[in-house]
Design an enzyme around this catalytic site. Structure first.
Site, mmCIF file in Angstrom:
data_model
loop_
_atom_site.group_PDB
_atom_site.id
_atom_site.type_symbol
_atom_site.label_atom_id
_atom_site.label_comp_id
_atom_site.label_asym_id
_atom_site.label_seq_id
_atom_site.Cartn_x
_atom_site.Cartn_y
_atom_site.Cartn_z
ATOM 1 N N LYS A 29 8.958 -13.260 12.431
ATOM 2 C CA LYS A 29 9.779 -13.460 13.624
ATOM 3 C C LYS A 29 9.294 -12.495 14.703
ATOM 4 C CE LYS A 29 14.664 -14.715 13.705
ATOM 5 N NZ LYS A 29 15.969 -14.391 13.107
ATOM 6 N N GLU A 54 28.988 -22.416 4.683
ATOM 7 C CA GLU A 54 30.376 -22.282 5.128
ATOM 8 C C GLU A 54 31.366 -22.906 4.152
ATOM 9 O OE1 GLU A 54 27.632 -22.235 8.675
ATOM 10 O OE2 GLU A 54 27.920 -23.580 6.960
ATOM 11 N N ARG A 59 32.139 -27.676 9.364
ATOM 12 C CA ARG A 59 31.490 -27.917 8.081
ATOM 13 C C ARG A 59 32.401 -27.583 6.898
ATOM 14 N NH1 ARG A 59 25.300 -26.597 7.779
ATOM 15 N NH2 ARG A 59 24.700 -28.467 8.886
#
Length: 657
Positions: free
Chosen positions: A289, A375, A403
C-alpha cells in the site's frame, strides 16, 4: 507529452515496450500523488496496484473480459487506463466518482463499495457467460486480502471452484502482509523456479496426465489406491511447503503465486498462465500500500488509505485540524467507559481506527476484537458475548449495518441481548457517493422489536446517550452520528420528563404553537433555522430533539396534539423513517394533527459535499420553510389544522387518484 497522455483505452498498453511500461507506471504514480493530494481520496491503495492493474489490462481484453474490483476504491489506475484522466473534480459533485461507475465507462461493472462481494459477482457473470454462449470470455475479480475475511467471499469461491470450465481469475491483492515474504539465497532460488513450475501445473496437458494417472491408480486395487494416496499426500505436502496454497486447492481452485505485485513481467507471466488454464484460478500478488510514495509508506496507521487535501511533497494535511470529529468524541468516551466497566467490550470489522475503537484497544487490548470484514459475524458474536455476561459495543459505518440486519433482528433483538451498535458516518456522507451514504439505518431498525435508537445532536449528547445506551441490558441499542466535525453545542431550554429536549419556543413561553418541529440528530441547526424563518413569517413554532427516537416518547405525541402541524426533519430516507413512525404513533393515540416527513428520497444519491447533496434533495432551510408556510396557509398538503372559525382547506384542483 508523457506516455500516460497517449493512453485512451487498455489496448494502447500492448504497443508499449518494457521501458515504456516502466515509465508509464512512474507517470501514473506521479499523477495520482499530484491529483489526489488536491481533491482527497483513496491514495495508498491505488499506489499499490499500479503494475497489477496494468498487467490485468495487458493480458485480458476489457470490456469483453469483465474486470470486477472488490470495494472499488483501488480503481483509480483502472480509470486512467480506460481514458479517464481528468481527476480535477474527483469525488466532487458532477465529477469523477471515487469508485467504478457504469455511467462513466463501459469498463466499469460493480458500483457498490461494500467489500467481499466481487467474487459473487464473478460467479454470476461467469455463469451467465456459459449459458449465453460466451464461455470463452474471462471474468477477473481483483480482491484484497482483507476482503477475504468476509464470509460471502468464501461462499462464492466454493461455487466458483465447483465448475472447472468457468474462466474466472481471482487476483488476490495481498497488501496486508499477512505473512512476510521469505528472504535469503535459497528462497530467491526457489522464487526464480516458481513461474516455471506454475506454468507446468496450470498447463492443460498436465491436468490431463494427472487425471489419467489418478484414474489408473484408483482402479488398480488396494496396491494402486495405496500408491495414489501416498503420492497425493507427498504432492500436497510439497505444495504447501512451496507456497500457502493448500486452502485454495483443497477447495478445488488452481493457485498461482505468490508473485511480486510490483514486478510487471512477473505479473504478466502469472496472469498469462492463469488465462491459459481456462478454468478457475487464484493469482496471489504481494503488493505494498502506498508503494513508491515515502510519506504513505511511513504512515503507520494505514499507509494513506484515504486522505484529505495534503501537501504532495510531505503528505501533511493542507489545513490543520480544528474542531473534534464525531468519531473522536466517541473514541474518548468509550475508552473512559471501558475504564469504569470491565464488562464492556468492543467489536470492529477491520476498521479499528476509522470507527474510533483504537483508544479503547490501546488501554484494554484484550477487550477489543477485530473480526475482519464480517459484519454479520460481528453482530451474532456480540449476542453470544451478551449471553456470557458482557456488554458488547459494535462500531461500524452506518452503510454497513445493511449487511448485518438479519443478525440484529434474529440474533440480537429476538434474544433481548444487551448489545450497543454505534453507527459512524450516518446520513449523507458526501464524496463517497451512493453506497457510502448512511441513509438507510433509521428506516431499517424501525421494524426491530424492542430496539432503542438514539441520534445525538452534538458532542455532549453523544457522550450522554452512549452512557445511557450501555446501561440497557435487555434490548439492543443503536446510536448514530454523522461524518466529519461536530457542530456547536445546542443547549436545550427544557428537558421533559421522558428525556425529550425542547430546543426553542417561538414566541418564547408559548405552549401551543402553529408548528412542532421534530429535529433528529445533527439536523438541529437546520431545524432552528427553519423555526427562525417561520417566525419572520408570523408562524409560531416549537423545536424538540427526541434524543432517543425509538421508542417514540409520549411527550412528542402530546406536543403534536397541541400544534396545528408537525414536521420531522431527518437525514435518513423518508419512507419508513422516524417521521413515519411518529405519525403511526400519533394515529394510534388518536391525534389527527397532520405530519410532514422531511427527509431523503428513496434514491441512490450521487457524490458531492454533504451540503450539496442536501440542497439537491430539498433539505435546506429555505425550501422547508417555503413548504411549511404553504401548509399552514392551506395551499399545500398536508394541511395544517385550521384555526378556530377557519374552514378546513380542500385539495382543490389536486388530482384524485
Amino acid at each position: 507529452m508523457g506516455i500516460l497522455e497517449t493512453i485512451r483505452n487498455p489496448q494502447d498498453l500492448s504497443k508499449l515496450s518494457e521501458a515504456q511500461l516502466d515509465q508509464l507506471a512512474a507517470e501514473v504514480r506521479e499523477f495520482l500523488i499530484g491529483n489526489v493530494s488536491q481533491t482527497g481520496g483513496h491514495l495508498g491503495p491505488n499506489l499499490g496496484v499500479v503494475e497489477l492493474t496494468m498487467a490485468v489490462h495487458r493480458i485480458f481484453d476489457s470490456p469483453r473480459d469483465s474486470i470486477v474490483f472488490d470495494t472499488g476504491h483501488q480503481s483509480y489506475v483502472h480509470k486512467l487506463l480506460t481514458g479517464r484522466q481528468d481527476f480535477s473534480t474527483l469525488r466532487q459533485q458532477g465529477g469523477l466518482s471515487g469508485y467504478p461507475d457504469r455511467a462513466e465507462s463501459e469498463h466499469d461493472i460493480v458500483e457498490s463499495s461494500h467489500a467481499s462481494s466481487s467474487l459473487s459477482w464473478a460467479d454470476g457473470i461467469s455463469r451467465a457467460r456459459q449459458l449465453t454462449g460466451d464461455g470463452d470470455r474471462y471474468v477477473i475479480a481483483v480482491v484484497g486480502d482483507g476482503a477475504l475475511t468476509g464470509g460471502m467471499a468464501w461462499e462464492a469461491i466454493n461455487n466458483i471452484a465447483a465448475d472447472k470450465r468457468r474462466r474466472v481469475v481471482i487476483v488476490v491483492n495481498d497488501n496486508g502482509r499477512s505473512y512476510a515474504p521469505t528472504v535469503g539465497g535459497f528462497a530467491d532460488y526457489l522464487a526464480s523456479l516458481r513461474p516455471t513450475i506454475d506454468s507446468l501445473r496450470a498447463a492443460p496437458a498436465y491436468e490431463v496426465a494427472l487425471d489419467w494417472w489418478k484414474k489408473k491408480l484408483q482402479s488398480g486395487g488396494p496396491v494402486g489406491q495405496f500408491t495414489y494416496k501416498s503420492l497425493h499426500a507427498m504432492k500436497k505436502g510439497i505444495k504447501d511447503w512451496w507456497a500457502p496454497q493448500g486452502m485454495f486447492e483443497d477447495l478445488g481452485m488452481k493457485y498461482i503465486g505468490p508473485v511480486d505485485g510490483h514486478n510487471l513481467q512477473a505479473l504478466e507471466h502469472a496472469l498469462s498462465t492463469a488465462k491459459n488454464y481456462a478454468g478457475p484460478v487464484i493469482v496471489h500478488a504481494m503488493t505494498e500500500k502506498g508503494h513508491g510514495y515515502a510519506p504513505a509508506r511511513a504512515h503507520e496507521a494505514d499507509q494513506f488509505h484515504a486522505v484529505g487535501i495534503i501537501d504532495p511533497e510531505t503528505g501533511e494535511p493542507a489545513e490543520a485540524g480544528g474542531a473534534k470529529s464525531w468519531t473522536s468524541v466517541f473514541a474518548d468516551e468509550i475508552a473512559d467507559i471501558a475504564d469504569e466497566r470491565k464488562d464492556i467490550v468492543g467489536i470492529t470489522g477491520a476498521m479499528l481506527i476509522p470507527v474510533g475503537l483504537h483508544k479503547f484497544a490501546a488501554r484494554h487490548p484484550e477487550r477489543v476484537f477485530d473480526v475482519g470484514i464480517a459484519e454479520q459475524h460481528a453482530l451474532t458474536s456480540a449476542a453470544g458475548m451478551a449471553f456470557g455476561g458482557l456488554h458488547p459495543v459494535v462500531a461500524v459505518y452506518a452503510t454497513f449495518l445493511n449487511r448485518a440486519f438479519d443478525q440484529l433482528l434474529m440474533d440480537v433483538a429476538l434474544h433481548k441481548a444487551g448489545v450497543t451498535v454505534v453507527l459512524d458516518r450516518a446520513g449523507v456522507t458526501g464524496p463517497d457517493g451512493a453506497s457510502h451514504h448512511g441513509m438507510w439505518d433509521m428506516a431499517m431498525v424501525q421494524i426491530v422489536p424492542g430496539l432503542h435508537l438514539a441520534a445525538p445532536r452534538d458532542a455532549t449528547r453523544l457522550r450522554e446517550e452512549l452512557r445511557e445506551a450501555v446501561a440497557v441490558e435487555d434490548a439492543p441499542t443503536v446510536i448514530r452520528y454523522s461524518k466529519g466535525t461536530v457542530g456547536a453545542e445546542v443547549e436545550a431550554i427544557e428537558r421533559l420528563a421522558d428525556g425529550v429536549d425542547v430546543l426553542a419556543r417561538r414566541p418564547a413561553g408559548s405552549t401551543e404553537n402553529d408548528v412542532l418541529i421534530v429535529s433528529v440528530g445533527a439536523m438541529s441547526e437546520l431545524a432552528l433555522n427553519v423555526s427562525n424563518r417561520l417566525g419572520a413569517q408570523g408562524i409560531s413554532s416549537t423545536v424538540v430533539d427526541p434524543r432517543w427516537v425509538l421508542p417514540v416518547r409520549k411527550s412528542i405525541i402530546a406536543l403534536a396534539a397541541r400544534h396545528r402541524l408537525v414536521i420531522c426533519i431527518e437525514d435518513g430516507v423518508r419512507a419508513g423513517g422516524v417521521g413515519s413512525r411518529i405519525r403511526q404513533e400519533m394515529r394510534a393515540a388518536g391525534v389527527d394533527t397532520a405530519l410532514n416527513e422531511v427527509g431523503l428520497p428513496v434514491e441512490f444519491l450521487d457524490h458531492g459535499s454533504r451540503s450539496q447533496v442536501l440542497e439537491r434533495v430539498g433539505l435546506t432551510a429555505q425550501q422547508i420553510t417555503h413548504d411549511v408556510v404553504a401548509q399552514v396557509l392551506g395551499t399545500k398538503v398536508p394541511f395544517a389544522r385550521p384555526l378556530p372559525g377557519q374552514e378546513h382547506p380542500t385539495t382543490g384542483s389536486l388530482p384524485k387518484l
